[in-house]
Design an enzyme around this catalytic site. Structure first.
Site, PDB file in Angstrom:
ATOM      1  N   ASP A  52     -69.687  57.394 -10.417  1.00 50.36           N
ATOM      2  CA  ASP A  52     -68.258  57.468 -10.702  1.00 50.36           C
ATOM      3  C   ASP A  52     -67.590  58.477  -9.776  1.00 50.36           C
ATOM      4  O   ASP A  52     -67.926  59.659  -9.783  1.00 50.36           O
ATOM      5  CB  ASP A  52     -68.037  57.886 -12.156  1.00 50.36           C
ATOM      6  CG  ASP A  52     -66.573  57.929 -12.515  1.00 50.36           C
ATOM      7  OD1 ASP A  52     -66.036  56.875 -12.898  1.00 50.36           O
ATOM      8  OD2 ASP A  52     -65.959  59.009 -12.396  1.00 50.36           O
ATOM      9  N   LYS A  82     -61.029  55.817  -8.091  1.00 52.80           N
ATOM     10  CA  LYS A  82     -59.756  55.797  -8.811  1.00 52.80           C
ATOM     11  C   LYS A  82     -58.601  56.173  -7.897  1.00 52.80           C
ATOM     12  O   LYS A  82     -58.737  57.066  -7.054  1.00 52.80           O
ATOM     13  CB  LYS A  82     -59.802  56.785  -9.988  1.00 52.80           C
ATOM     14  CG  LYS A  82     -61.056  56.717 -10.834  1.00 52.80           C
ATOM     15  CD  LYS A  82     -61.070  57.798 -11.898  1.00 52.80           C
ATOM     16  CE  LYS A  82     -62.432  57.913 -12.558  1.00 52.80           C
ATOM     17  NZ  LYS A  82     -63.410  58.618 -11.711  1.00 52.80           N
ATOM     18  N   HIS A 117     -56.033  56.398 -12.156  1.00 51.27           N
ATOM     19  CA  HIS A 117     -56.644  57.619 -12.692  1.00 51.27           C
ATOM     20  C   HIS A 117     -55.876  58.214 -13.883  1.00 51.27           C
ATOM     21  O   HIS A 117     -56.474  58.664 -14.854  1.00 51.27           O
ATOM     22  CB  HIS A 117     -56.773  58.669 -11.590  1.00 51.27           C
ATOM     23  CG  HIS A 117     -57.863  59.654 -11.823  1.00 51.27           C
ATOM     24  ND1 HIS A 117     -58.512  60.317 -10.826  1.00 51.27           N
ATOM     25  CD2 HIS A 117     -58.460  60.084 -12.973  1.00 51.27           C
ATOM     26  CE1 HIS A 117     -59.431  61.114 -11.327  1.00 51.27           C
ATOM     27  NE2 HIS A 117     -59.422  60.995 -12.632  1.00 51.27           N
TER      28      HIS A 117
END
Length: 268
Positions: A52, A82, A117
């Site tokens: 991530d 993101k 995000h």
């Protein structure tokens, strides 16, 4: 590794690795890049395939370099990044430029999951940003799209005006902030929940309880928390700068918590 099937049939490993301080001096969020990929190398060796990342972390290139130099095919990895909307949305052209930078830093021509995000206070812009993600999804550049830190009102906005529903909503979920109501909303819309910082909030009292539970299974307090999270069908992305603890965070698939232990953890 256990996988979860997202609402577009894409499979995601239920345990991944956070990366927001990897490759940085002093292991600090705001630290300068060291120029190495040590933590990524360890994670890959330990068996992590889900990573991530985010533009805001300013270290996507660390992940890209680490994955590229491994001998493992790109398609075996699940990469999330993101769009940095902490300060809002800079427009469609800005979004395209930022996405291009992410792909270059990650050294890939696609990402498995791309998220907005943060929500912000302009609903029209949120829909505009979502439409940008949908375009990349339609073209196969993003294999799945989702959101991060979205509350009920923001999800409803996407569900009403978007062509595709988010595959995930990445939210805080940890001791003292389990976020059960929002997780229930996610589930009701077939949106998977990803817990960021899933090991946050463990004070000495909680640690003692978790260690007591862990002793029943030969597991650490961190493994107990992660097991509790995934038994709630929550995807977790713990992060560690220690190779052994990285391995422990993956070693949570050989035991099941009793209902009593789950209740004790829920009440922490």
């Amino acid at each position: 590794m256990k996988h979860m099937t997202l609402n577009n049939t894409i499979e995601i490993p239920i345990v991944g690795s956070g990366t927001n301080t990897f490759g940085k001096e002093g292991n600090q969020y705001t630290g300068a890049l060291r120029g190495d990929t040590q933590e990524i190398d360890w994670a890959i060796a330990n068996g992590y395939r889900h990573f991530d990342s985010a533009q805001l972390y300013n270290n996507e290139e660390v992940l890209g370099k680490g994955l590229k130099k491994s001998s493992i095919p790109r398609e075996d990895f699940f990469i999330t990044t993101k769009l940095n909307t902490r300060e809002g949305f800079g427009g469609t052209d800005w979004a395209h430029a930022e996405i291009k930078k992410s792909l270059e830093k990650l050294q890939t021509d696609y990402v498995d999951q791309f998220l907005i995000h943060f929500p912000w206070d302009n609903h029209d812009e949120i829909v505009e940003a979502w439409n940008v993600l949908e375009d990349y999804y339609n073209r196969g550049v993003f294999k799945s799209i989702g959101v991060s830190n979205f509350e009920k009102e923001h999800l409803e906005l996407i569900l009403e005006h978007g062509h595709f529903k988010p595959a995930v909503n990445q939210i805080p979920s940890y001791i003292g902030k389990w976020n059960e109501d929002l997780i229930a909303i996610n589930k009701s819309q077939d949106i998977a929940t990803v817990a960021w910082s899933p090991l946050r909030g463990i004070d000495e009292n909680a640690k003692q309880v978790l260690e007591e539970i862990g002793n029943q299974y030969g597991k650490t307090y961190a493994q107990v928390i992660l097991r509790y999270q995934i038994e709630r069908d929550v995807i977790v992305i713990p992060k560690s700068h220690n190779k052994e603890r990285q391995a422990q965070n993956l070693d949570i698939f050989d035991f099941n918590l009793t209902s009593n232990n789950r209740e004790r953890i829920a009440n922490l």
